[in-house]
Design an enzyme around this catalytic site. Structure first.
Site, PDB file in Angstrom:
ATOM      1  CG  ASP A  24      -6.294 -12.010  34.278  1.00 30.02           C
ATOM      2  OD1 ASP A  24      -6.660 -11.015  33.624  1.00 30.02           O
ATOM      3  OD2 ASP A  24      -5.274 -12.012  34.988  1.00 30.02           O
ATOM      4  CE  LYS A 129      -5.126  -8.560  35.163  1.00 28.72           C
ATOM      5  NZ  LYS A 129      -4.081  -9.565  35.323  1.00 28.72           N
ATOM      6  CB  CYS A 162      -5.065 -11.418  38.478  1.00 30.95           C
ATOM      7  SG  CYS A 162      -3.423 -11.714  37.783  1.00 30.95           S
TER       8      CYS A 162
HETATM    9  C1  C5J Z   1      -3.872 -14.469  37.675  1.00 32.28           C
HETATM   10  C2  C5J Z   1      -1.749 -15.561  37.965  1.00 32.28           C
HETATM   11  N1  C5J Z   1      -4.713 -14.075  36.736  1.00 32.28           N
HETATM   12  N2  C5J Z   1      -2.170 -16.330  38.976  1.00 32.28           N
HETATM   13  N3  C5J Z   1      -2.584 -14.740  37.285  1.00 32.28           N
HETATM   14  O1  C5J Z   1      -4.257 -14.614  38.817  1.00 32.28           O
HETATM   15  O2  C5J Z   1      -0.600 -15.632  37.606  1.00 32.28           O
END
Ligand code: C5J
Length: 226
Positions: A24, A129, A162
């Site tokens: 991400d 995802k 994530c």
């Molecule tokens: C991730 C989130 N990528 N913190 N998403 O950690 O919402």
């Protein structure tokens, strides 16, 4: 096998069976005007890991080893986003609403793209995802099995959401997981530190953590000795 100095003890990396997963590193989390910013976070903390993550990706690219990039992304009609997820978060700007970089966490929008410094090269896998974990509704496990991957090196954001969720999912599926300290970050320094301690606790209950330098030294040392 390449032995990497790590916590809680050395990590046995298997060349040819190891992939890098970059979680991400998308503008939604890293840049001002995105989802992370809308939640009131200091996004500069996440931006700071771009150089280390690029160096880590370089180690894999030099060796022709697979890199998987993920993005937290929902379909434009939000049919893959539970209303409970939309309800939570920032009251002013929610998932699917129009922000300065387009609709938040929606596939195809400018904010949903990986930051240019870490963009995927041709041949690298990009997974959208809908969940926090990288295996939920993505088909990634089957794809990794098809490539013969048994070992996963992790980078990306955020460490406690994530990255940790994906690492735990991978651990449950039998992958040997290594997180690179300088290539992951949280909006909250204490959450990153606690997550690392949770991962390495009890003999590596979720996996291992190593520094980028220790990984690079191990790979280069093994190649020099060969
Ligand atoms: C991730 C989130 N990528 N913190 N998403 O950690 O919402």
């Amino acid at each position: 096998m390449v032995s990497v100095k790590a916590r809680p003890y050395d990590y046995a990396l298997e060349p040819g069976k190891t992939a890098l997963v970059v979680i991400d590193m998308q503008r939604d989390f890293i840049e001002r005007g995105g989802f992370g910013d809308a939640l009131g976070n200091d996004v500069s903390r996440l931006e700071a890991i771009i150089p280390a993550t690029a160096k880590l990706m370089g180690l894999f690219r030099e060796r022709g080893w697979p890199i998987i990039h993920t993005r937290e992304a929902h379909k434009p009609d939000l049919s893959d986003c539970p209303p409970s997820k939309i309800r939570r978060g920032s009251a002013s700007l929610r998932i699917g609403e129009e922000g300065p970089m387009g609709r938040l966490l929606v596939t195809g929008e400018p904010g949903n793209q990986i930051v240019p410094e870490l963009a995927a090269l041709e041949g690298e896998t990009v997974i959208d995802k809908p969940g926090k974990g990288m295996f939920w509704a993505t088909g990634l496990h089957e794809r990794l099995r098809g490539l013969g991957i048994t070992h996963l090196v992790f980078a990306g954001v955020t460490t406690e959401v994530c990255v940790q969720t994906s690492m735990r999912e991978a651990n449950d599926r039998g992958y040997e997981c290594l997180l690179i300290d300088e290539a992951t970050e949280s909006y909250f320094s204490e959450f990153k530190a606690s997550t690392i301690e949770m991962i390495v606790a009890q003999g590596g209950i979720v996996g291992w953590v190593a520094s980028l330098d220790d990984l690079a030294t191990a790979l280069e040392g093994a190649e020099a000795a060969a």
